[in-house]
Design a protein around this motif. Structure first.
Motif, short mmCIF file in Angstrom:
data_model
loop_
_atom_site.label_atom_id
_atom_site.label_comp_id
_atom_site.label_asym_id
_atom_site.label_seq_id
_atom_site.Cartn_x
_atom_site.Cartn_y
_atom_site.Cartn_z
N VAL A 1 0.81 -1.22 0.00
CA VAL A 1 0.00 0.00 0.00
C VAL A 1 0.84 1.27 0.00
O VAL A 1 0.33 2.37 -0.18
N LEU A 2 2.16 1.12 0.19
CA LEU A 2 3.04 2.29 0.28
C LEU A 2 4.15 2.18 -0.76
O LEU A 2 4.88 1.19 -0.82
N GLY A 3 4.24 3.23 -1.59
CA GLY A 3 5.35 3.33 -2.53
C GLY A 3 6.32 4.38 -2.04
O GLY A 3 5.92 5.31 -1.34
N ALA A 4 7.59 4.25 -2.40
CA ALA A 4 8.59 5.18 -1.86
C ALA A 4 9.66 5.50 -2.88
O ALA A 4 10.11 4.63 -3.63
N GLN A 5 10.03 6.77 -2.89
CA GLN A 5 11.21 7.24 -3.60
C GLN A 5 12.16 7.72 -2.52
O GLN A 5 11.85 8.64 -1.77
N LEU A 6 13.31 7.07 -2.38
CA LEU A 6 14.23 7.36 -1.29
C LEU A 6 15.05 8.60 -1.59
O LEU A 6 15.20 9.02 -2.75
N GLN A 7 15.66 9.17 -0.53
CA GLN A 7 16.45 10.39 -0.70
C GLN A 7 17.62 10.15 -1.64
O GLN A 7 17.95 10.99 -2.48
N GLN A 8 18.27 9.00 -1.51
CA GLN A 8 19.38 8.66 -2.39
C GLN A 8 19.00 7.42 -3.17
O GLN A 8 19.16 6.29 -2.70
N SER A 9 18.46 7.63 -4.36
CA SER A 9 18.02 6.53 -5.21
C SER A 9 18.97 6.41 -6.40
O SER A 9 19.43 7.42 -6.94
N GLU A 10 19.22 5.19 -6.82
CA GLU A 10 20.14 4.97 -7.93
C GLU A 10 19.75 3.66 -8.60
O GLU A 10 19.24 2.74 -7.96
N LEU A 11 19.97 3.59 -9.90
CA LEU A 11 19.77 2.36 -10.65
C LEU A 11 21.04 2.03 -11.43
O LEU A 11 21.90 2.90 -11.63
N GLN A 12 21.15 0.79 -11.85
CA GLN A 12 22.29 0.38 -12.66
C GLN A 12 22.30 1.21 -13.95
O GLN A 12 21.28 1.29 -14.64
N PRO A 13 23.40 1.89 -14.27
CA PRO A 13 23.43 2.85 -15.39
C PRO A 13 22.99 2.27 -16.73
O PRO A 13 22.46 3.00 -17.57
N LYS A 14 23.21 0.97 -16.96
CA LYS A 14 22.88 0.38 -18.25
C LYS A 14 21.45 -0.12 -18.33
O LYS A 14 20.99 -0.54 -19.40
N LEU A 15 20.72 -0.07 -17.22
CA LEU A 15 19.33 -0.50 -17.21
C LEU A 15 18.47 0.51 -17.96
O LEU A 15 18.55 1.71 -17.71
N THR A 16 17.65 0.05 -18.89
CA THR A 16 16.79 0.97 -19.63
C THR A 16 15.53 1.28 -18.81
O THR A 16 15.21 0.57 -17.85
N VAL A 17 14.84 2.32 -19.22
CA VAL A 17 13.59 2.69 -18.56
C VAL A 17 12.60 1.53 -18.61
O VAL A 17 11.96 1.18 -17.60
N ARG A 18 12.48 0.90 -19.76
CA ARG A 18 11.56 -0.23 -19.93
C ARG A 18 11.94 -1.38 -18.98
O ARG A 18 11.08 -1.94 -18.29
N GLU A 19 13.22 -1.71 -18.92
CA GLU A 19 13.68 -2.81 -18.08
C GLU A 19 13.43 -2.52 -16.59
O GLU A 19 13.03 -3.41 -15.84
#
Length: 302
Positions: free
Chosen positions: A78-96
């Motif tokens: 029921v709770l979604g979160a965007q953390l203060q320091q968020s990061e994704l793997q640089p080669k990951l596409t938006v779709r992936e």
């Protein structure tokens, strides 16, 4: 209806130093509730307890009636979160990224619809490392919403964004609320809180210094309105001092600066007209949340 989030006398210390020291507030269904304060005030620790990422030392936290620690799996639905320091793997596409996060939930939102709604559809095959700062923030909002949450936590969402990207992100937050999602917004930007929030909890040194609407907090400031001018002829000091709701009066290089309320402004105009004095370079400025915050934190440390 019961509050979506309830925090009661929350306390958390590190190394014997209190970071959150008796924080209490409630977030109602459908509102944008702001947690406002300077860096190091305890904002992020507070919301991490709400998210179940940290265990409070004492106090009570409930999200839709659930304990974020004991009922963490149910709260995550029921709770979604965007953390203060968020990061994704640089080669990951938006779709992936969207497909991956959608796979975590039994009934996720349609990631294609979400991407279209947040302006990410044209960037579906773009790698995370190639997105602009604003586009990355849009993606983090999408990831926070992919599970169809009732409430979403956005922590320092616009830090590091240029003014245009920041204002675009503000519009997205308003759109999220309009879709029926309750928003808990953590920020140290006063303009952001004033623009977006229905109510704001001002946290300073781990404590709630004030909780009110942005307008209500502004009304608490020493002078809700500032009027300044250079009079064409001297004004009687006693008449100035007797102005209604006057908070302060300053004279400098022939210029008069008064702080008070709308009533003070109206009285000044009447006074000038009565004495046939012209106000050169007249300026009237409303107080902002910055002014209220400075007053509140000054009181808290006095």
């Amino acid at each position: 209806m019961p509050p979506v989030i309830e925090v009661t006398d929350l306390r958390k210390s590190y190394g014997g130093r209190p970071v959150v020291d008796g924080v209490s507030f409630a977030v109602e269904e459908g509102e944008i509730f702001g947690i406002l304060g300077p860096n190091g005030a305890g904002k992020t620790t507070t919301v991490e307890c709400v998210e179940g990422l940290r265990v409070p030392d004492t106090g009570r936290v409930r999200v839709t009636g659930l304990d974020p620690v004991a009922d963490h799996e149910q709260v995550a639905k029921v709770l979604g979160a965007q953390l203060q320091q968020s990061e994704l793997q640089p080669k990951l596409t938006v779709r992936e990224a969207l497909e991956l996060y959608a796979s975590f939930y039994p009934r996720p939102a349609d990631w294609r619809t979400l991407a279209e709604r947040l302006g990410l559809a044209p960037k579906s095959d773009t790698r995370f490392g190639k997105l602009s700062g604003g586009q990355q923030q849009r993606l983090f909002i999408a990831l926070a919403l992919i599970g169809n949450p009732r409430v979403v936590v956005l922590d320092e969402l616009t830090t590091g964004l240029d003014p245009r990207a920041r204002r675009d992100t503000w519009q997205l937050i308003e759109d999220v609320r309009a879709s029926g999602v309750t928003v808990l917004l953590v920020t140290h930007f006063m303009e952001e809180a004033q623009r977006l929030c229905d109510r704001v909890a001002v946290i300073d040194k781990g404590r709630v210094a004030a909780l009110d609407t942005p307008a209500g907090l502004i009304r608490r400031s020493a002078g809700a309105t500032v009027i300044s001018f250079t009079p064409s002829a001297p004004l009687d000091e006693r008449e100035l001092a007797a102005l209604p709701a006057l908070a302060s009066c300053e004279h400098r290089d022939g210029r008069i600066t008064l702080s008070g309320t709308d009533e003070t402004v109206n009285a000044v105009i009447t006074l000038l007209a009565r004495h046939r004095v012209t106000a050169h370079q007249l300026r009237v400025l409303d107080a902002t949340l910055d002014d209220a915050f400075l007053d509140l934190t000054k009181e808290a440390t006095a």
